[in-house]
Design an enzyme around this catalytic site. Structure first.
Site, short mmCIF file in Angstrom:
data_model
loop_
_atom_site.label_atom_id
_atom_site.label_comp_id
_atom_site.label_asym_id
_atom_site.label_seq_id
_atom_site.Cartn_x
_atom_site.Cartn_y
_atom_site.Cartn_z
N CYS A 120 0.80 -1.21 0.06
CA CYS A 120 0.17 -0.04 -0.02
C CYS A 120 0.81 1.34 -0.09
O CYS A 120 0.72 2.19 -0.83
CB CYS A 120 -0.82 -0.04 1.22
SG CYS A 120 -1.98 1.17 1.13
N CYS A 121 1.92 1.41 0.94
CA CYS A 121 2.83 2.35 0.93
C CYS A 121 3.66 2.52 -0.46
O CYS A 121 4.08 3.64 -0.86
CB CYS A 121 3.86 2.51 1.80
SG CYS A 121 3.13 2.70 3.60
N CYS A 201 -1.22 8.38 7.42
CA CYS A 201 -2.81 8.04 7.03
C CYS A 201 -3.76 7.62 8.23
O CYS A 201 -2.95 6.88 9.34
CB CYS A 201 -2.54 6.56 5.87
SG CYS A 201 -1.52 7.26 4.59
N CYS A 204 -3.39 3.90 9.58
CA CYS A 204 -2.12 3.21 10.22
C CYS A 204 -1.47 4.66 11.32
O CYS A 204 -0.31 4.44 11.57
CB CYS A 204 -0.93 3.24 9.03
SG CYS A 204 -1.71 2.05 7.80
N CYS A 227 7.70 4.23 6.09
CA CYS A 227 6.72 3.84 4.85
C CYS A 227 7.46 3.35 3.70
O CYS A 227 6.82 2.63 2.81
CB CYS A 227 6.04 5.16 4.59
SG CYS A 227 6.98 6.58 3.77
#
Ligand code: SF4
Length: 244
Positions: A120-121, A201, A204, A227
């Protein structure tokens, strides 16, 4: 020209020897003088960002500022980014967003963070930043040693993936950050008052308890602490500039 090889490493060592004990403003000036328009300041517009952004705006309000709008940020961060840029007179703040094709293929339900935070990062932070930095030769970060973890060994000037990286606040303490913000009456990120000393985010990021590390609320309960924008790039199924 990308900064790789012996010549660049020599320059990094020389810059670090000259700037390792310098005031943050001196580091910023050196970076601006060395790289001019081929330099970017990367900011999260998070809890401590106003200090470095204010310093940079005093030196060059037209400096390129890169902001990673991952699509998963708190609404308060998006508001703060707009208001702070206006207040400081920054004229070139660029919002970096994930590529639509990457999201459609790898995260169509916007829930990849539940199963693969690194992936995702990669899509939402690493790749957009690498694309934006492709034409740059230097970048400025807001990292500090007191954040702990890998940052304990942070140098003021270091070799990045393809650019020279400047960390003007590496030596500063939390008390110095707070004193500067107070002296210049810089507005705080609205979530600081709710116990968020580090803000990323929303899926997280958690508030932390008194006495916990500044970044304890980031990816809490997992081994992940960064990240990926500051770590060496690993091979990825999604590459910079790919048109999936
Ligand atoms: S911090 Fe979380 S939501 Fe944001 S890009 Fe990384 S894994 Fe995704």
């Amino acid at each position: 020209m990308a900064y790789e090889g012996a010549v660049a490493l020599d320059e990094v060592a020389q810059l670090n020897a000259r700037l390792r004990d310098a005031a943050p403003q001196e580091v910023l000036r050196a970076a601006v003088e060395r790289f001019g328009a081929r330099l970017a300041l990367v900011s999260s517009f998070g809890s401590e960002s106003a200090v470095l952004l204010h310093m940079a705006a005093q030196i060059d309000p037209g400096i390129t500022v890169l902001f990673l709008d991952t699509g998963m940020l708190f609404g308060q961060t998006l508001d703060y980014r707009k208001q702070l840029a206006i207040k400081l007179g920054l004229t070139d703040v660029r919002d970096l967003r994930p590529r639509f094709q990457d999201l459609a293929l790898h995260d169509p339900a916007a829930d990849l963070w539940k199963t693969d935070t690194n992936g995702c990062c990669q899509i939402r932070k690493v790749l957009p930043l690498d694309r934006a930095l492709a034409g740059m030769e230097g970048w400025i970060t807001g990292r500090k040693r007191f954040h702990g973890g890998d940052r304990l060994r942070l140098r003021v000037v270091e070799q990045g993936e393809r650019q020279i990286k400047f960390n003007p606040l590496a030596n500063w303490s939390k008390a110095q950050i707070e004193a500067y913000a107070s002296e210049h009456q810089l507005p705080a990120h609205p979530l600081v008052a709710f116990g968020y000393p580090s803000i990323g985010c929303w899926p997280c990021t958690q508030p932390v308890q008194e006495g916990e590390d500044v970044r304890a609320g980031r990816w809490a309960g997992s081994q992940k602490t960064e990240c990926g924008i500051h770590t060496p790039r690993a091979a990825s199924p999604v590459e910079v500039g790919s048109d999936i």
